[in-house]
Design a protein around this motif. Sequence first.
Motif, PDB file in Angstrom:
ATOM      1  N   THR A  17       0.812  -1.221   0.000  1.00 19.87           N
ATOM      2  CA  THR A  17       0.000   0.000   0.000  1.00 19.87           C
ATOM      3  C   THR A  17       0.844   1.270   0.000  1.00 19.87           C
ATOM      4  O   THR A  17       0.353   2.338  -0.350  1.00 19.87           O
ATOM      5  N   ARG A  18       2.092   1.141   0.462  1.00 22.95           N
ATOM      6  CA  ARG A  18       2.995   2.296   0.613  1.00 22.95           C
ATOM      7  C   ARG A  18       2.376   3.368   1.515  1.00 22.95           C
ATOM      8  O   ARG A  18       2.615   4.557   1.347  1.00 22.95           O
ATOM      9  N   ASN A  19       1.592   2.903   2.484  1.00 27.13           N
ATOM     10  CA  ASN A  19       0.878   3.826   3.372  1.00 27.13           C
ATOM     11  C   ASN A  19       1.035   3.379   4.817  1.00 27.13           C
ATOM     12  O   ASN A  19       0.350   2.473   5.273  1.00 27.13           O
ATOM     13  N   ILE A  20       1.944   4.028   5.536  1.00 26.86           N
ATOM     14  CA  ILE A  20       2.213   3.614   6.909  1.00 26.86           C
ATOM     15  C   ILE A  20       1.043   3.925   7.841  1.00 26.86           C
ATOM     16  O   ILE A  20       0.850   3.262   8.865  1.00 26.86           O
ATOM     17  N   PHE A  21       0.226   4.923   7.486  1.00 32.33           N
ATOM     18  CA  PHE A  21      -0.932   5.259   8.320  1.00 32.33           C
ATOM     19  C   PHE A  21      -1.967   4.136   8.303  1.00 32.33           C
ATOM     20  O   PHE A  21      -2.593   3.845   9.321  1.00 32.33           O
ATOM     21  N   PHE A  22      -2.137   3.503   7.158  1.00 31.11           N
ATOM     22  CA  PHE A  22      -3.044   2.360   7.058  1.00 31.11           C
ATOM     23  C   PHE A  22      -2.524   1.198   7.905  1.00 31.11           C
ATOM     24  O   PHE A  22      -3.287   0.531   8.610  1.00 31.11           O
ATOM     25  N   VAL A  23      -1.219   0.975   7.870  1.00 27.67           N
ATOM     26  CA  VAL A  23      -0.621  -0.110   8.654  1.00 27.67           C
ATOM     27  C   VAL A  23      -0.756   0.180  10.145  1.00 27.67           C
ATOM     28  O   VAL A  23      -1.030  -0.729  10.941  1.00 27.67           O
ATOM     29  N   ILE A  24      -0.602   1.433  10.527  1.00 25.35           N
ATOM     30  CA  ILE A  24      -0.795   1.825  11.939  1.00 25.35           C
ATOM     31  C   ILE A  24      -2.225   1.522  12.372  1.00 25.35           C
ATOM     32  O   ILE A  24      -2.462   0.997  13.467  1.00 25.35           O
ATOM     33  N   GLY A  25      -3.190   1.835  11.511  1.00 26.52           N
ATOM     34  CA  GLY A  25      -4.590   1.571  11.831  1.00 26.52           C
ATOM     35  C   GLY A  25      -4.870   0.091  11.988  1.00 26.52           C
ATOM     36  O   GLY A  25      -5.535  -0.330  12.947  1.00 26.52           O
ATOM     37  N   ILE A  26      -4.371  -0.742  11.063  1.00 24.16           N
ATOM     38  CA  ILE A  26      -4.573  -2.188  11.135  1.00 24.16           C
ATOM     39  C   ILE A  26      -3.906  -2.750  12.383  1.00 24.16           C
ATOM     40  O   ILE A  26      -4.491  -3.579  13.103  1.00 24.16           O
ATOM     41  N   HIS A  27      -2.689  -2.309  12.651  1.00 25.36           N
ATOM     42  CA  HIS A  27      -1.947  -2.745  13.845  1.00 25.36           C
ATOM     43  C   HIS A  27      -2.741  -2.408  15.110  1.00 25.36           C
ATOM     44  O   HIS A  27      -2.843  -3.229  16.030  1.00 25.36           O
ATOM     45  N   SER A  28      -3.322  -1.217  15.152  1.00 30.68           N
ATOM     46  CA  SER A  28      -4.110  -0.792  16.315  1.00 30.68           C
ATOM     47  C   SER A  28      -5.316  -1.699  16.535  1.00 30.68           C
ATOM     48  O   SER A  28      -5.627  -2.082  17.672  1.00 30.68           O
ATOM     49  N   LEU A  29      -5.995  -2.069  15.449  1.00 36.16           N
ATOM     50  CA  LEU A  29      -7.190  -2.910  15.562  1.00 36.16           C
ATOM     51  C   LEU A  29      -6.846  -4.349  15.938  1.00 36.16           C
ATOM     52  O   LEU A  29      -7.668  -5.052  16.521  1.00 36.16           O
ATOM     53  N   ILE A  30      -5.648  -4.798  15.613  1.00 34.76           N
ATOM     54  CA  ILE A  30      -5.215  -6.120  16.049  1.00 34.76           C
ATOM     55  C   ILE A  30      -5.045  -6.134  17.564  1.00 34.76           C
ATOM     56  O   ILE A  30      -5.424  -7.092  18.251  1.00 34.76           O
ATOM     57  N   ASN A  31      -4.482  -5.042  18.086  1.00 34.39           N
ATOM     58  CA  ASN A  31      -4.223  -4.967  19.524  1.00 34.39           C
ATOM     59  C   ASN A  31      -5.467  -4.643  20.344  1.00 34.39           C
ATOM     60  O   ASN A  31      -5.561  -5.041  21.512  1.00 34.39           O
ATOM     61  N   TYR A  32      -6.403  -3.914  19.748  1.00 36.50           N
ATOM     62  CA  TYR A  32      -7.611  -3.508  20.482  1.00 36.50           C
ATOM     63  C   TYR A  32      -8.779  -3.405  19.519  1.00 36.50           C
ATOM     64  O   TYR A  32      -8.645  -2.808  18.459  1.00 36.50           O
ATOM     65  N   GLN A  33      -9.906  -3.991  19.905  1.00 34.03           N
ATOM     66  CA  GLN A  33     -11.072  -4.063  19.015  1.00 34.03           C
ATOM     67  C   GLN A  33     -12.277  -3.309  19.603  1.00 34.03           C
ATOM     68  O   GLN A  33     -13.095  -3.908  20.314  1.00 34.03           O
ATOM     69  N   PRO A  34     -12.408  -2.017  19.317  1.00 33.07           N
ATOM     70  CA  PRO A  34     -13.571  -1.248  19.802  1.00 33.07           C
ATOM     71  C   PRO A  34     -14.766  -1.438  18.862  1.00 33.07           C
ATOM     72  O   PRO A  34     -15.095  -0.566  18.057  1.00 33.07           O
ATOM     73  N   MET A  35     -15.405  -2.601  18.929  1.00 33.56           N
ATOM     74  CA  MET A  35     -16.483  -2.926  18.004  1.00 33.56           C
ATOM     75  C   MET A  35     -17.821  -2.313  18.434  1.00 33.56           C
ATOM     76  O   MET A  35     -18.011  -1.968  19.600  1.00 33.56           O
TER      77      MET A  35
END
Length: 284
Positions: free
Chosen positions: A228-246
């Motif tokens: 994706t060449r987008n570190i912000f997207f990776v930060i978002g995915i990483h955050s959701l792996i660690n915490y799931q505010p569903m």
Amino acid sequence: MNDKKIHDRLEIFNVKQTSIGLIIGIIFVHIIFTTVMNLIMFKNGYFGPIIKMLNGWVNATLAANFIGILFEVVIILIIIGRLSPRDLGIKREKLLSGFLGTLLFWLIINIFLFLIAMLTNIKLKFNNEIVSNPNMVFGTLFGQLFGNALLEEIVFRGFLFVQIYLLLTKIKKEKVRILGSVLLSQFIFAIIHIPNRIYSGLVGVEYFFDFIQLVIIGIILSYIYFATRNIFFVIGIHSLINYQPMLWNSNFSKILILICFLILPFILILMKRKKELSQSTTHI
């Protein structure tokens, strides 16, 4: 393959190369940082007064990683290492698409949870924590987005993965060079989590399985960044792996996110091939 395609694919590596001394230095500093934070600061509750004063909107994770970002990223990498934010993958023009991509991923998880509940006749309940304790829900999410995930993605994907690739100049085959830089950087990523796992109470063989899991997660995150060449997207995915505010209370949310996370690289590969096929058809 024309020059434009090569440039687009290798865009994340088109950065200023640093010294091996800085690479070793940031690894050493991050080991010290995680050890001190997990085995001293967290263990003894030193961030308790900050959490209490800000009513949970800032938690220990955010407070600790703010220090890490300030010292490791700003002071060591940017000021001492003379790297620009763009050299670390931080590009302002990528922020909106990274946010929207993360939001889409989160919405898809919630839709899947709803569909699973409908198909299995499970009654879903709205996650009241979002309304009753927004400070705890968003405080935890902020701790990942602007703390843990942000620091780790900049250090291990934006910096270490890319700089190790630039360092492996003797490897002439591009795919082997990329694979080598991924494996080496994510092996380090997994090792550096040991102090946190000691703090979390892992014992015996649990360390081995956790290590393998971290390496796999790191490899996938590296590929997502490469694709994706987008570190912000990776930060978002990483955050959701660690915490799931569903939106819904569900026992399936964590495992569903992990399944979607594992599937995501294959989706990106299919999208890439479809784009390449479309471009080749256009030029016929």
